[in-house]
Write a protein that holds these residues in place. Structure first.
Motif, short mmCIF file in Angstrom:
data_model
loop_
_atom_site.label_atom_id
_atom_site.label_comp_id
_atom_site.label_asym_id
_atom_site.label_seq_id
_atom_site.Cartn_x
_atom_site.Cartn_y
_atom_site.Cartn_z
N THR A 37 6.58 -5.41 0.11
CA THR A 37 7.99 -4.31 -0.26
C THR A 37 9.15 -5.34 0.42
O THR A 37 8.77 -5.57 0.99
CB THR A 37 7.46 -2.76 -0.36
N GLN A 63 6.11 3.14 -3.42
CA GLN A 63 6.32 1.91 -3.31
C GLN A 63 5.79 0.79 -3.97
O GLN A 63 6.92 -0.14 -4.43
CB GLN A 63 6.25 1.92 -1.00
N LYS A 64 4.28 0.50 -4.22
CA LYS A 64 4.18 -0.08 -5.16
C LYS A 64 3.80 0.01 -5.97
O LYS A 64 2.32 0.48 -6.60
CB LYS A 64 3.94 -1.56 -3.79
#
Length: 123
Positions: A37, A63-64
């Motif tokens: 990230t 986050q992803k």
């Protein structure tokens, strides 16, 4: 849902329910090791940096994301005290799946992300 669970679902001959998989959050998978990230995301992440240890809610993995289709629509709501209280009430209700949370707040914005685009959302 974990990727392995989705693969089992996809390959299963009999499915109890239909899933609409538009995006896949992969922070807790081996694929995550291949994607870093941006530093800005890690620095500003409310979930990673400010999520309370004693929260009633499990810390989400946000986050992803991998977009599984051509477009993803995000609904954005101002994190005011009133909206956070409404969210707490909505997320703990038994009929949460029958109500769109955006209908309960003063303003709900939409943001469309298409293939190849990147969106930073403070979460």
């Amino acid at each position: 849902m974990k990727l392995g669970d989705f693969v089992k679902y996809y390959n299963s001959g009999s499915r109890e329910k239909v899933l609409n998989v538009i995006s896949l959050e992969f922070s807790d998978t081996r694929l995550s090791n291949l994607v870093e990230t941006p530093k800005l995301v890690r620095k500003l992440s409310w979930v990673e940096n400010l999520w309370p240890e004693s929260s009633l809610f499990e810390r989400p993995s946000v986050q992803k994301y991998c977009l599984m289709g051509g477009e993803k629509i995000f609904y954005l709501i101002r994190p005011s005290s009133a909206n956070l209280a409404l969210f707490e009430h909505w997320s703990s209700s038994n009929n949460q799946n029958e109500m769109f949370f955006g209908d309960h707040v003063d303003k709900c914005y939409t943001c469309s992300v298409k293939q190849g685009q990147t969106l930073f959302i403070p979460t």
